[in-house]
Design an enzyme around this catalytic site. Structure first.
Site, short mmCIF file in Angstrom:
data_model
loop_
_atom_site.label_atom_id
_atom_site.label_comp_id
_atom_site.label_asym_id
_atom_site.label_seq_id
_atom_site.Cartn_x
_atom_site.Cartn_y
_atom_site.Cartn_z
N TYR A 55 0.81 -1.10 -0.15
CA TYR A 55 0.03 -0.05 -0.16
C TYR A 55 1.03 1.08 0.04
CZ TYR A 55 -3.57 -3.48 1.42
OH TYR A 55 -4.26 -4.48 1.74
N LYS A 94 -17.61 1.36 3.91
CA LYS A 94 -18.11 1.12 5.26
C LYS A 94 -17.91 -0.07 5.56
CE LYS A 94 -20.67 -1.75 4.73
NZ LYS A 94 -20.50 -3.11 4.46
N1 NAP Z 1 -20.24 -1.22 -0.31
C1 NAP Z 1 -20.24 -2.61 -0.33
O1 NAP Z 1 -21.38 -3.03 -0.98
C2 NAP Z 1 -19.60 -3.60 0.23
C3 NAP Z 1 -19.52 -4.92 0.11
C4 NAP Z 1 -18.75 -5.66 0.71
C5 NAP Z 1 -17.77 -5.26 1.37
N2 NAP Z 1 -17.82 -3.88 1.87
C6 NAP Z 1 -16.76 -3.30 2.81
O2 NAP Z 1 -15.39 -3.33 2.14
C7 NAP Z 1 -14.54 -3.58 2.89
C8 NAP Z 1 -13.79 -5.03 2.57
O3 NAP Z 1 -14.85 -5.91 2.40
P1 NAP Z 1 -14.74 -7.18 1.47
O4 NAP Z 1 -15.80 -7.89 1.40
O5 NAP Z 1 -13.95 -6.78 0.02
O6 NAP Z 1 -13.39 -8.11 2.09
P2 NAP Z 1 -12.36 -9.04 1.67
O7 NAP Z 1 -12.86 -9.90 0.49
O8 NAP Z 1 -11.82 -9.91 2.98
O9 NAP Z 1 -11.12 -8.20 1.12
C9 NAP Z 1 -10.52 -7.33 2.25
C10 NAP Z 1 -9.28 -6.99 1.53
O10 NAP Z 1 -8.51 -6.26 2.34
C11 NAP Z 1 -7.00 -6.45 2.25
N3 NAP Z 1 -6.17 -6.74 3.63
C12 NAP Z 1 -5.41 -5.99 4.33
N4 NAP Z 1 -5.08 -6.21 5.29
C13 NAP Z 1 -5.82 -7.22 5.73
C14 NAP Z 1 -5.91 -8.23 6.82
N5 NAP Z 1 -5.11 -8.26 7.91
N6 NAP Z 1 -6.93 -9.31 6.76
C15 NAP Z 1 -7.50 -9.55 5.62
N7 NAP Z 1 -7.62 -8.69 4.69
C16 NAP Z 1 -6.70 -7.65 4.58
C17 NAP Z 1 -6.69 -7.62 1.63
O11 NAP Z 1 -6.23 -7.55 0.33
P3 NAP Z 1 -4.79 -7.84 -0.14
O12 NAP Z 1 -4.18 -8.71 0.47
O13 NAP Z 1 -4.96 -7.63 -1.59
O14 NAP Z 1 -4.10 -6.71 0.18
C18 NAP Z 1 -8.13 -8.23 1.42
O15 NAP Z 1 -8.35 -8.92 0.10
C19 NAP Z 1 -15.14 -3.86 4.46
O16 NAP Z 1 -14.94 -2.71 5.53
C20 NAP Z 1 -16.61 -4.05 4.08
O17 NAP Z 1 -17.49 -3.57 5.08
C21 NAP Z 1 -18.60 -3.06 1.15
#
Ligand code: NAP
Length: 323
Positions: A55, A94
């Site tokens: 990052y 969020k």
């Molecule tokens: N607006 C919407 O419709 C919506 C929908 C779903 C989620 N969200 C929000 O978006 C955020 C991410 O959700 P997501 O569902 O995309 O989650 P996800 O699939 O678990 O992805 C999160 C990403 O964050 C990064 N990351 C950095 N440090 C991490 C750690 N220690 N543990 C896990 N991941 C870490 C990772 O990317 P790298 O490893 O590639 O760096 C991981 O792929 C949350 O805050 C959630 O509330 C919003």
């Protein structure tokens, strides 16, 4: 067009990648992941120019204008600070931060730096949000005295959602949508908060029930869950009828019924690409105007929503790490 960059190559980042690729609002410029190959794969898939394996490298790139933070909630405040310190505008997923104190601090920093900071709470930016606000301000069903709204998915198995260290639980992840719906219809003047939650053995809320009372006397009954699917509906009750909203997460329709349960009007959701384009367009417009916040989701709203969720989870004794 502003150069748009994504922090974290997870699930929602890919939705945003699709949105950027299928619209002409921002330039898909860079993706950063903790793993370079993941960043590169995502950049290739969505036509972004650059991929970074950390990052920090992305934030050091002077060509990046706007950073979209798509990591678990616990990291948001720290990453918002890092982006602002690097001179970048920010659109952050969020839940905006992990608590209201962090939300106050990062919004103050954005104002100090004169940079945009916006919460990616997508249903606030959609055209249906204005339709709902206008409906609530109107008199189609008489005085609105109550609403119910729910959102749930069977996603407890996902690490981010059951791990308290990552800010897991239903409230901050999905509960925020029915709470947002209640805020669009009934406002922010909450005078009483009652709630109960089913806690998991990892110490997060698997599902929760919340009753909010407003200064007007109106009540909102909210249910959210990561234990199973719900019907996702919002129902608004007035003294002369009621209205149903399909999917408070990603609106489908507004149906208005009279007191004899006759459907009197149906407003479909205006067409959309993915639904995320509206928050992108709002950010691009705000940056062009030199604004530090988006009118559809102002800083005060993000702080108020975090404070509400702080109070609710305090009733259950859930604490999250503050990074
Ligand atoms: N607006 C919407 O419709 C919506 C929908 C779903 C989620 N969200 C929000 O978006 C955020 C991410 O959700 P997501 O569902 O995309 O989650 P996800 O699939 O678990 O992805 C999160 C990403 O964050 C990064 N990351 C950095 N440090 C991490 C750690 N220690 N543990 C896990 N991941 C870490 C990772 O990317 P790298 O490893 O590639 O760096 C991981 O792929 C949350 O805050 C959630 O509330 C919003």
């Amino acid at each position: 067009m502003y150069n748009f960059a994504i922090l974290g190559a997870g699930a929602i980042a890919r939705e945003m990648g699709t949105t950027v690729q299928r619209t002409d609002i921002v330039n898909g410029y860079a993706v950063a992941s903790r793993d370079l190959s993941r960043a590169q794969a995502m950049a290739d898939q969505y036509g972004f120019d650059r991929a970074y394996g950390s990052y920090e490298e992305l934030l050091a790139d002077p060509a990046v204008d706007l950073v979209y933070i798509a990591t678990p909630h616990v990291f948001h405040a720290r990453q918002i600070r890092q982006c602002l310190e690097a001179g970048k505008h920010v659109l952050c997923e969020k839940a905006f931060t992990i608590n209201a104190a962090q939300a106050r601090e990062v919004t103050a920093l954005a104002r100090e730096k004169g940079l945009l900071l916006a919460e990616a709470i997508w249903p606030r930016y959609m055209p249906m949000a204005k339709i709902l606000r206008d409906f609530a301000a109107g008199d189609k069903i008489g005085r609105i005295y109550a609403l119910t709204a729910n959102l749930g998915y069977p996603v407890y198995h996902r690490e981010r959602l059951h791990d308290r260290a990552l800010g897991g639980g239903a409230l901050l992840d999905v509960g925020i949508y029915p709470l947002t719906f209640a805020s669009l219809i009934l406002g922010e003047d909450v005078t009483d908060i009652r709630s109960a939650a089913d806690l998991s053995d990892t110490g997060v809320d698997k599902s929760n029930h919340i009753v909010l009372t407003y200064a007007s006397g109106a009540r909102a009954e909210i249910f959210s869950s990561i234990a199973g699917p719900t019907d996702r509906r919002g129902v608004i009750y007035g003294e002369r009828g009621y209205a149903e909203v399909g999917n408070v997460n990603n609106y489908e329709y507004l149906r208005i019924f009279d007191q004899d349960h006759r459907l009197v009007e149906e407003i479909p959701c205006p067409p959309q690409v993915t639904g995320y384009e509206y928050e992108l367009a709002a950010c691009a417009a705000a940056i062009a105007e030199g604004a530090v916040q988006c009118p559809d989701a102002p800083h005060e709203m993000s702080v108020t929503m975090m404070a509400l969720m702080d109070t609710i989870r305090n009733q259950w004794g859930i604490e999250y790490p503050e990074l």
